[in-house]
Scaffold this active site. Sequence first.
Site, mmCIF file in Angstrom:
data_model
loop_
_atom_site.group_PDB
_atom_site.id
_atom_site.type_symbol
_atom_site.label_atom_id
_atom_site.label_comp_id
_atom_site.label_asym_id
_atom_site.label_seq_id
_atom_site.Cartn_x
_atom_site.Cartn_y
_atom_site.Cartn_z
ATOM 1 N N ASP A 85 -9.481 -39.018 -15.719
ATOM 2 C CA ASP A 85 -8.973 -38.045 -16.679
ATOM 3 C C ASP A 85 -9.405 -36.632 -16.301
ATOM 4 O OD1 ASP A 85 -7.546 -37.255 -18.809
ATOM 5 O OD2 ASP A 85 -8.997 -37.891 -20.329
ATOM 6 N N LYS B 175 0.657 -49.246 -8.931
ATOM 7 C CA LYS B 175 1.691 -48.718 -8.038
ATOM 8 C C LYS B 175 2.209 -49.839 -7.150
ATOM 9 C CE LYS B 175 -0.770 -44.370 -7.870
ATOM 10 N NZ LYS B 175 -1.602 -43.419 -7.114
ATOM 11 N N SER C 179 5.007 -37.252 -13.575
ATOM 12 C CA SER C 179 3.949 -37.889 -14.362
ATOM 13 C C SER C 179 4.297 -39.375 -14.478
ATOM 14 C CB SER C 179 3.811 -37.218 -15.715
ATOM 15 O OG SER C 179 5.018 -37.327 -16.393
ATOM 16 N N LEU C 180 3.489 -40.097 -15.208
ATOM 17 C CA LEU C 180 3.676 -41.545 -15.245
ATOM 18 C C LEU C 180 4.124 -41.994 -16.618
ATOM 19 C CD1 LEU C 180 0.447 -42.623 -13.362
ATOM 20 C CD2 LEU C 180 2.781 -42.802 -12.518
ATOM 21 N N LYS D 35 -2.488 -47.640 -20.232
ATOM 22 C CA LYS D 35 -3.408 -46.836 -21.037
ATOM 23 C C LYS D 35 -4.242 -47.744 -21.928
ATOM 24 C CE LYS D 35 -2.476 -42.333 -20.659
ATOM 25 N NZ LYS D 35 -2.144 -41.430 -21.569
ATOM 26 N N ASP E 275 -29.959 -29.704 3.433
ATOM 27 C CA ASP E 275 -30.113 -28.281 3.096
ATOM 28 C C ASP E 275 -30.668 -27.491 4.264
ATOM 29 O OD1 ASP E 275 -29.134 -28.842 0.650
ATOM 30 O OD2 ASP E 275 -31.077 -28.882 -0.382
ATOM 31 N N CYS F 132 8.513 -18.159 -44.361
ATOM 32 C CA CYS F 132 7.130 -18.573 -44.604
ATOM 33 C C CYS F 132 6.292 -18.239 -43.363
ATOM 34 C CB CYS F 132 7.083 -20.070 -44.880
ATOM 35 S SG CYS F 132 5.416 -20.723 -44.924
ATOM 36 N N CYS G 160 2.944 -19.836 -48.388
ATOM 37 C CA CYS G 160 3.758 -18.764 -48.982
ATOM 38 C C CYS G 160 3.986 -18.935 -50.477
ATOM 39 C CB CYS G 160 5.096 -18.639 -48.254
ATOM 40 S SG CYS G 160 6.180 -20.051 -48.547
ATOM 41 N N GLU H 117 -6.813 -35.780 -8.207
ATOM 42 C CA GLU H 117 -7.291 -35.368 -9.522
ATOM 43 C C GLU H 117 -8.627 -34.644 -9.347
ATOM 44 O OE1 GLU H 117 -5.174 -36.308 -11.837
ATOM 45 O OE2 GLU H 117 -6.208 -36.233 -13.765
ATOM 46 N N CYS I 250 8.459 -26.889 -46.840
ATOM 47 C CA CYS I 250 8.629 -25.562 -47.391
ATOM 48 C C CYS I 250 9.961 -25.068 -46.840
ATOM 49 C CB CYS I 250 7.482 -24.666 -46.934
ATOM 50 S SG CYS I 250 7.832 -22.923 -47.135
ATOM 51 N N GLU J 235 -5.339 -48.651 -9.432
ATOM 52 C CA GLU J 235 -6.367 -47.613 -9.288
ATOM 53 C C GLU J 235 -6.825 -47.151 -10.666
ATOM 54 O OE1 GLU J 235 -4.213 -44.512 -7.348
ATOM 55 O OE2 GLU J 235 -3.720 -45.781 -5.638
ATOM 56 N N CYS K 217 4.167 -24.511 -51.401
ATOM 57 C CA CYS K 217 3.701 -24.348 -50.028
ATOM 58 C C CYS K 217 2.369 -23.610 -50.065
ATOM 59 C CB CYS K 217 4.726 -23.554 -49.222
ATOM 60 S SG CYS K 217 4.070 -22.979 -47.636
ATOM 61 N N LYS L 285 -7.365 -44.443 -13.534
ATOM 62 C CA LYS L 285 -6.674 -43.214 -13.911
ATOM 63 C C LYS L 285 -7.721 -42.227 -14.407
ATOM 64 C CE LYS L 285 -2.608 -41.619 -16.378
ATOM 65 N NZ LYS L 285 -3.189 -40.439 -16.980
ATOM 66 N N TYR M 40 -5.292 -39.454 -4.654
ATOM 67 C CA TYR M 40 -4.633 -40.728 -4.957
ATOM 68 C C TYR M 40 -3.245 -40.871 -4.352
ATOM 69 C CZ TYR M 40 -2.853 -37.874 -8.836
ATOM 70 O OH TYR M 40 -2.292 -36.884 -9.577
ATOM 71 N N ASP N 79 -31.265 -35.012 0.956
ATOM 72 C CA ASP N 79 -30.718 -33.719 0.553
ATOM 73 C C ASP N 79 -31.487 -32.586 1.221
ATOM 74 O OD1 ASP N 79 -29.034 -35.129 -0.972
ATOM 75 O OD2 ASP N 79 -29.785 -34.441 -2.930
ATOM 76 N N ALA N 80 -32.801 -32.764 1.321
ATOM 77 C CA ALA N 80 -33.639 -31.696 1.891
ATOM 78 C C ALA N 80 -33.273 -31.463 3.361
ATOM 79 C CB ALA N 80 -35.107 -32.076 1.764
#
Length: 668
Positions: A118, A287, A83-84, A311, A38, A428, A408, A171, A423, A114, A405, A116, A223, A34-35
């Site tokens: 989040d 897929k 979406s899936l 899932k 940088d 309300c 109300c 993602e 209710c 693959e 309720c 998923k 993906y 890293d140094a």
Amino acid sequence: MEKDAARKRLRQLREKIDEHNYHYHVMDEPLISDADFDALVRELTEIEREFPDLISPDSPTQRVGGQRQEGFASVAHRLPMLSLENALNSGDLRNFVTRAMKLVPEAQLEFVVELKVDGLAVSLQYEAGLFVRGATRGDGEVGEDITHNLRTVKSIPLRLRKPLTLEVRGEVYLPRSSFLALNEERSRQNLPLFANPRNAAAGSLRQLDPQVASSRNLEAVIYGLGYSPALQPHSHYAALNSLKDLGLRISSQIVVLRELAEVVSYCESWRAKRAALPFEIDGLVIKINDLSLQKRLGNTAKSPRWAIAYKFPAEQAETKVLGITVQVGRTGTLTPIAELEPVLLAGTVVKRASLHNEDILREKDVRSGDYVIVRKAGEIIPEVVSVVKEKRTGAEEPFIMPALCPVCGTEAGRLSGEVALRCFNPFCPAQVAERIIHFASRSAMDIKHLGPALVEQLLDAGLISDIADIYTLSGKKAQLLALGRKVEKSVENLLSAIEKSKEQPLWRLLYGLGIRFVGERTARLLAAHFGSIDKLISASPAELEAVEEVGAKISASISEFFALDSSKELVYRLRGAGLKMSEEKENGAEKPLAGKNFVLTGTLSAYSREKAAALIEEAGGRVSSSVSKNTHYLVAGEKPGSKLEKAEKLGVSVLDEQALLVLLAKGQ
Ligand code: IVH
């Protein structure tokens, strides 16, 4: 340093830095410390400071642009971001495979599996290799331009390794360690904590100032392909590898499998391993590998038939019930809620859980003071699974649903055949607030700036008391400005968003009215079928049930809704406010290909060109003879000729005959 020497050294440094970034982010095998890295960036920064005119937009120093954005522009996705569908067990997976096998019976299926991740779905556009635009998924058709924030994500390259023009999907997420560190820091500063890494990532990407996203250590994983005619891979797996070669970060956990049993056991193997990952996953994605099969399988309204999400079952945790309260929903339903001792569940702090209704409350016999098992299933709010009866001390108190309720004070009752207490007071305040919040929400009328907090504030101030009152706010500017500093700043935006919502398509209005059982999909079907609210209101039960997917239950609910005087008055007032109450028939707005311009070229096999043109026009599309920037699709048959070249130059989507048939059938 001479300018020429500076130019040369800058080029060398950028190339080196790009190369090291590639090894670090994409190959996951850094070549230097890293140094040392940088030091390269520092040298580059110093030369750029001396020769600012040599700074290029893809320089690693240019990730955070100077400007704070005014707002988010809209980005129309050239291909919808779908979406899936979810598979919750191996049976669901089997059904998915069986369905695919029926549609492409001769094929030997191969599956890519693959993780998923989040986070948040994003679309990234590259032009001639440069990252030019990044957007959220939005409603799948139109997202928000968040380029300024995505540029700060170090695993998103600002330049590809080849000067290609393409769009990719992926993602953006926050690794667990960054999430925990962020919340620790926020806790020190007395700022509200993020519930989970996903919300933290979403919050970071929804900032106008890119400094915020830049400070959050977001990561990206790609993906799939978006609209990318420049790449013509045969398989999804090959596509991912080409993207990797281009410098995009793909997941290191991708497998290709052929047998359903292997897919299931691979998915299951992640159940135990997921906790050790440095980021959260909520399942796996399966897929079908072959892209020509993907094309043949096509999509349903919301999701592809060539992919499915496996899932994991919801995670569970044990905690104590501190008390039981009653919540009043949009349709007046009284829902008992367990107030819990906060507990961490699937990465989220859970404080409340639904007990659903009185019957379930009784059946589970949940009492205040009980220890309970809570579970979180997907996006749904957590629920109480069971009581840990061994831990009872005898001091727990059974809960009795109130006769009135709680908001109300009206006597609560039941609709015949329903377990839920309700209710019935349409005025309300709890229901009113929820109804207005729903009406203004993104999936309904999408009135930006009119979120739950402001709705509550407007109700409290007496500025609105029902949905139609939203459209009287333009005449109450002085009162709005008096609501305090936060509102004051956004009054103009709010009023213009309200004004804009008057033009929303009919289905959004129908959905926004909050008729029971009329969800987004049903609202779309109703709007397309009847074309105007008046026709819907006067429809007989038989006419209602003639609509696809509308049965007796939905039909009765619609009739009951419009039979109420309060609903009639609401529609009358909304009409008076100038809301669109019908689809514009003349341009075929309710038709699947409305607003889309087509050009046909080459010889088609299934139909003559005339017949294809007639079908497109019947579906609401327009057919013209030459390709321009206004063309949405070029349909190319055999021997396409110069129109194809022109379309490719202009970036117009090119469809083969098969794809046209799919489009005509599905209308996307
Ligand atoms: S493919 C048309 N692959 O899951 C299919 N999605 O409900 C597009 N996600 O919105 C999705 N990891 O945000 C795909 N490896 C992966 C994914 C993935 C996470 C998210 C994505 C999408 C949602 C699907």
